[in-house]
Structure formats: structure tokens, C-alpha cells
Design an enzyme around this catalytic site. Structure first.
Site, PDB file in Angstrom:
ATOM      1  NE  ARG A   1       1.726   2.278  -2.793  1.00  0.00           N
ATOM      2  CZ  ARG A   1       1.238   2.893  -3.868  1.00  0.00           C
ATOM      3  NH1 ARG A   1       1.929   3.803  -4.487  1.00  0.00           N
ATOM      4  NH2 ARG A   1       0.060   2.553  -4.332  1.00  0.00           N
TER       5      ARG A   1
ATOM      6  NE  ARG B   1       6.006   5.776  -7.840  1.00  0.00           N
ATOM      7  CZ  ARG B   1       4.806   6.188  -8.196  1.00  0.00           C
ATOM      8  NH1 ARG B   1       4.535   6.402  -9.449  1.00  0.00           N
ATOM      9  NH2 ARG B   1       3.876   6.396  -7.293  1.00  0.00           N
TER      10      ARG B   1
ATOM     11  NE  ARG C   1       8.325   1.231 -12.357  1.00  0.00           N
ATOM     12  CZ  ARG C   1       8.001   1.146 -13.639  1.00  0.00           C
ATOM     13  NH1 ARG C   1       8.783   0.523 -14.481  1.00  0.00           N
ATOM     14  NH2 ARG C   1       6.865   1.658 -14.066  1.00  0.00           N
TER      15      ARG C   1
ATOM     16  CG  ASP D   1      -0.598  -2.674  -6.960  1.00  0.00           C
ATOM     17  OD1 ASP D   1       0.014  -1.643  -6.657  1.00  0.00           O
ATOM     18  OD2 ASP D   1      -1.809  -2.690  -7.240  1.00  0.00           O
TER      19      ASP D   1
ATOM     20  CE1 TYR E   1      -7.208   1.791  -8.850  1.00  0.00           C
ATOM     21  CE2 TYR E   1      -7.765   1.148  -6.613  1.00  0.00           C
ATOM     22  CZ  TYR E   1      -7.078   1.973  -7.484  1.00  0.00           C
ATOM     23  OH  TYR E   1      -6.283   2.969  -7.000  1.00  0.00           O
TER      24      TYR E   1
HETATM   25  O1  CP3 Z   1       5.946  -0.478   0.084  1.00  0.00           O
HETATM   26  C1  CP3 Z   1       4.770  -0.885   0.068  1.00  0.00           C
HETATM   27  O2  CP3 Z   1       3.852  -0.295   0.663  1.00  0.00           O
HETATM   28  C2  CP3 Z   1       4.465  -2.217  -0.591  1.00  0.00           C
HETATM   29  C3  CP3 Z   1       4.038  -2.202  -1.958  1.00  0.00           C
HETATM   30  C4  CP3 Z   1       2.701  -1.599  -2.376  1.00  0.00           C
HETATM   31  C5  CP3 Z   1       2.523  -0.994  -3.648  1.00  0.00           C
HETATM   32  N1  CP3 Z   1       1.205  -0.721  -3.802  1.00  0.00           N
HETATM   33  C6  CP3 Z   1       3.591  -0.758  -4.617  1.00  0.00           C
HETATM   34  C7  CP3 Z   1       3.381   0.149  -5.765  1.00  0.00           C
HETATM   35  C8  CP3 Z   1       1.462  -1.623  -1.747  1.00  0.00           C
HETATM   36  C9  CP3 Z   1       1.087  -2.101  -0.349  1.00  0.00           C
HETATM   37  C10 CP3 Z   1       0.517  -1.070  -2.664  1.00  0.00           C
HETATM   38  C11 CP3 Z   1      -0.922  -0.961  -2.393  1.00  0.00           C
HETATM   39  C12 CP3 Z   1      -1.786  -0.267  -3.345  1.00  0.00           C
HETATM   40  N2  CP3 Z   1      -1.747  -0.310  -4.710  1.00  0.00           N
HETATM   41  C13 CP3 Z   1      -2.907   0.532  -2.976  1.00  0.00           C
HETATM   42  C14 CP3 Z   1      -3.377   0.780  -1.559  1.00  0.00           C
HETATM   43  C15 CP3 Z   1      -2.542   1.794  -0.868  1.00  0.00           C
HETATM   44  C16 CP3 Z   1      -2.781   3.224  -1.299  1.00  0.00           C
HETATM   45  O3  CP3 Z   1      -1.832   3.802  -1.852  1.00  0.00           O
HETATM   46  O4  CP3 Z   1      -3.861   3.730  -1.051  1.00  0.00           O
HETATM   47  C17 CP3 Z   1      -3.500   0.995  -4.149  1.00  0.00           C
HETATM   48  C18 CP3 Z   1      -4.710   1.906  -4.245  1.00  0.00           C
HETATM   49  C19 CP3 Z   1      -2.763   0.448  -5.257  1.00  0.00           C
HETATM   50  C20 CP3 Z   1      -3.031   0.625  -6.707  1.00  0.00           C
HETATM   51  C21 CP3 Z   1      -1.914   1.331  -7.375  1.00  0.00           C
HETATM   52  N3  CP3 Z   1      -0.671   0.779  -7.620  1.00  0.00           N
HETATM   53  C22 CP3 Z   1      -1.919   2.638  -7.928  1.00  0.00           C
HETATM   54  C23 CP3 Z   1      -3.093   3.595  -7.877  1.00  0.00           C
HETATM   55  C24 CP3 Z   1      -0.651   2.860  -8.499  1.00  0.00           C
HETATM   56  C25 CP3 Z   1      -0.189   4.042  -9.300  1.00  0.00           C
HETATM   57  C26 CP3 Z   1      -0.107   5.292  -8.537  1.00  0.00           C
HETATM   58  C27 CP3 Z   1       0.951   5.275  -7.475  1.00  0.00           C
HETATM   59  O5  CP3 Z   1       0.666   5.670  -6.341  1.00  0.00           O
HETATM   60  O6  CP3 Z   1       2.075   4.886  -7.768  1.00  0.00           O
HETATM   61  C28 CP3 Z   1       0.128   1.705  -8.252  1.00  0.00           C
HETATM   62  C29 CP3 Z   1       1.525   1.495  -8.654  1.00  0.00           C
HETATM   63  C30 CP3 Z   1       2.488   1.145  -7.564  1.00  0.00           C
HETATM   64  N4  CP3 Z   1       2.244   0.277  -6.545  1.00  0.00           N
HETATM   65  C31 CP3 Z   1       3.838   1.599  -7.476  1.00  0.00           C
HETATM   66  C32 CP3 Z   1       4.394   0.985  -6.353  1.00  0.00           C
HETATM   67  C33 CP3 Z   1       5.808   1.093  -5.846  1.00  0.00           C
HETATM   68  C34 CP3 Z   1       4.539   2.523  -8.464  1.00  0.00           C
HETATM   69  C35 CP3 Z   1       4.924   1.730  -9.650  1.00  0.00           C
HETATM   70  C36 CP3 Z   1       6.053   2.327 -10.446  1.00  0.00           C
HETATM   71  O7  CP3 Z   1       7.231   2.118 -10.057  1.00  0.00           O
HETATM   72  O8  CP3 Z   1       5.785   2.922 -11.500  1.00  0.00           O
END
Ligand code: CP3
Length: 339
Positions: free
Chosen positions: A25, A29, A38, A74, A150
């Protein structure tokens, strides 16, 4: 040493000048420049627009110079391409939910990635051009168990118990879903590699909620098949809260096993695999900076310069100060003296 070379050599278990560093990540954010984009676009549009997705992927690299760039997207995007409706709100993702029936699993389509989600390949090839060998490019997917939770729970409901329940009420449906998600994931990761990914990471974020026995039934056989069929680049396996799963993760066929702060690097190393991790994301958020630096240096001493990739135990938390991320990355970048 060139960062791309450092990362790829370390991921293959070779000795390098210092541990390579990136953060799960890292594009997200906590970065003001991410928040600026964003504010103009919703999250899915950002994932699906190669120009934006590539720009966001590069933001942390430009600022901190990590040794690897993970492409911005994602894990749930390919589930949408299989026919399950996906949306993101303040509360996180909402997917489906998919009914736990044979008919519903049968109705899922196998995506043609270059036609259905071409933005993934376009983002990766754009990134390979822009990075121009200055960092390794990481592709990724969710693991079948995590994707299945999911699909069936409909999002981050925290109600994984209901999904485990399906194991007892309709085990054949759950396994058919896991099998189909495995086929999809293999094709998806191979598509990413063909588009320019030089490393792939499989996120099994929810596997830590399984008991060791459940892991052997519901997660292990599927990730093992992925690592049998996705080859040619270093492959990383990540699970969250995985201390009780380290042994099977080592046997999964992954080249690199990502560990959390609940596992000691010294113990994980005894399996002879490359280790990634394991600074606590809470420590990175809370600091103070002196403690981040000291803990990172202890971690680097345990990891050494052979078969170790510096990272967090899980993703960067959104409240993390940029100065803390900078302190972590710079500590690794100036760690040659520890070797
Ligand atoms: O920088 C990176 O790592 C690359 C981008 C990336 C995102 N999500 C961006 C994201 C990657 C590799 C993921 C993987 C992901 N997505 C996982 C596995 C990793 C982990 O955290 O365990 C999972 C479970 C998800 C599903 C997901 N996407 C959730 C549960 C959420 C909301 C909660 C949260 O942690 O933000 C997201 C949204 C998300 N994915 C955001 C980002 C930058 C936030 C979106 C926003 O700007 O509102």
C-alpha cells in the site's frame, strides 16, 4: 547497485549490497499527492484509467525511491470482470454478494483480460516504460480464499464465519468457486507478466482467519496450483496474521514468503526461502521516528543482505505520517554498514 537488479536478485535469493525495500500500500491515502488525485476521481476510475493508475503507482517511488513499484489497482477488479458487481464506498468494497449455489458459480465467466480489463495491461506497460529499469515492477492478485470470502460475504463485512459455514452446508460449491478463482488468478497473473510485471505478489489477506487445518483445505491447494502454473518471475505469498501458517506458506511453491510482526525473521529464515517483512504498520504510524529507525535496523540485522526484502508486515495505514515512511525507507537505503 541498480534498484531493479537489487530487488530481482534478492527475490531470487542472491546476495546484494543491502536489502531492497518497498511497502505494501505504498501508493495510497497517506500521501498528499494521492489525496489530490483522489479528490478529483472515484477509486474505481483511478484503477481503470492507465494514465492515472500509472501516475499514482509512481508517486511513492518519485518521493522515496523504493526499489520496487507495485502497480495501482485492487484485488477485486478481476472479480468484477467475472460478472460480480463491484462498488467502493467510504466503508470499503462492496462485491456481489454471490449466492452460494452451483448455478451462481457456474455463471461466473472467465475474463479475457486484454479485452475485458485492458487497463491493467496498459498500466503495467506504461509503468515499465516510465520506470525504465529504475525499479522492479510488481504485479499482484488476491488469493482464491481471500477473493472467495469477498464474493460470498459481499465485501468487508467482517462476517467470515458465514463463509466458513458454507464449508459445512455446501462444501462442493465453495470448492468449485475456489477452483474457478484459481483458474482466473493463474490467467490473470500470466497476463500481468506478459504486460510487463517482473515480480508477482499473491495477497491472501484473510487466510490468517483460518485455522491451520482449514488453511490446508481451503487455501493451500489453490495457492500451490497458482505457483505451479505462474512461473518465470519471482512469486511472493502474503497472508495477514499468519504466524500459524508460516510452515505451509513455505511449502506453497512461492519464492518469497511475506511475514508479519507476529513471526521472527530469524525463525522464518530457517526454511531457506526469501523472507519479506516485517515492520509493524502500527509502529510506522505511531512512531516515534527514533523507534522506527531502531526497529528497522534490528530487522535489517536479522534479514541481512541475502534472501531478504524489507517491508511492513501489512499495508501502510492511512494515518501514517509521510515523515515516518521516509525514515523507514531511508534507514534501509543507508544500511550498507549493517552488512
Ligand atoms: O500500493 C499498493 O499496494 C497497490 C494498490 C493496492 C490497493 N489495494 C489500493 C487500494 C493493492 C495491492 C490492494 C490490495 C487489496 N485490496 C487487498 C490485499 C491487501 C490487504 O490490504 O490485505 C485487499 C484486501 C483489498 C480490498 C480493499 N480495497 C479494501 C478492503 C479496501 C478498503 C479499505 C482500505 O484498506 O482502504 C480497498 C480500497 C483501496 N485499495 C484503497 C487503495 C489505495 C483506498 C481507496 C480510497 O482511496 O478510498
Amino acid at each position: 547497485m541498480n534498484p531493479m537488479e537489487r530487488f530481482l536478485k534478492a527475490a531470487q535469493g542472491n546476495t546484494v549490497d543491502r536489502a531492497p525495500v518497498w511497502l505494501m500500500r505504498q501508493a495510497g491515502r497517506y500521501l498528499p499527492e494521492y489525496q489530490a488525485i483522489r479528490a478529483q476521481h472515484d477509486f474505481l476510475t483511478m484503477c481503470k484509467t492507465p494514465k492515472l493508475a500509472a501516475e499514482i503507482s509512481l508517486q511513492p517511488w518519485r518521493r522515496f525511491g523504493m526499489d520496487a513499484v507495485i502497480f495501482f489497482c485492487d484485488i477485486l477488479i478481476p472479480a468484477e470482470a467475472m460478472g460480480i458487481p463491484l462498488a467502493f464506498s467510504e466503508k470499503g468494497p462492496k462485491l456481489g454478494p454471490l449466492p452460494a449455489t452451483t448455478a451462481a458459480v457456474r455463471s461466473l465467466r472467465m475474463p479475457k483480460f486484454s479485452a475485458d480489463i485492458p487497463f491493467v495491461g496498459e498500466t503495467l506497460s506504461r509503468l515499465r516504460d516510465e520506470i525504465a529499469g529504475g525499479a522492479a515492477l510488481i504485479g499482484f492478485s488476491g488469493a482464491p480464499w481471500t477473493l472467495a470470502t469477498y464474493c460470498l460475504a459481499g465485501g468487508s463485512t467482517g462476517n467470515r464465519a458465514a463463509v466458513k459455514e458454507i464449508l459445512h452446508t455446501a462444501p462442493d460449491v465453495l470448492h468449485a468457486l475456489l477452483d474457478k478463482l484459481t483458474d482466473m488468478t493463474i490467467a490473470y497473473l500470466n497476463y500481468q507478466i506478459a504486460s510487463g510485471a517482473q515480480v508477482v505478489q499473491v495477497f491472501d489477506s484473510w487466510a490468517g482467519q483460518l485455522t491451520a487445518d482449514e488453511y490446508h483445505e481451503l487455501a493451500f491447494p489453490y495457492v500451490k496450483r497458482i505457483f505451479q502454473e505462474v512461473t518465470g518471475v519471482p512469486r511472493i505469498l502474503f497472508c495477514q496474521k499468519s504466524a500459524h501458517l508460516v510452515h505451509p506458506m513455505m511449502l506453497s511453491g512461492a519464492d518469497v514468503v511475506s511475514i508479519g510482526e507476529d513471526t521472527a525473521i530469524s525463525e522464518a529464515r530457517t526454511f531457506g526461502k526469501v523472507i519479506q517483512g516485517n515492520l509493524s504498520p502500527e509502529l510506522l504510524r505511531d512512531g516515534p521516528i527514533e523507534t522506527i529507525v531502531e526497529t528497522t535496523r534490528t530487522m535489517l540485522r536479522a534479514g541481512g543482505n541475502t534472501g531478504y526484502i524489507a517491508n511492513l508486515g501489512h499495508g501502510v495505514l492511512k494515518e501514517t505520517p509521510v515523515t515516518h515512511v521516509q525514515a523507514f525507507v531511508e534507514t534501509v537505503q543507508s544500511s550498507h554498514d549493517l552488512i
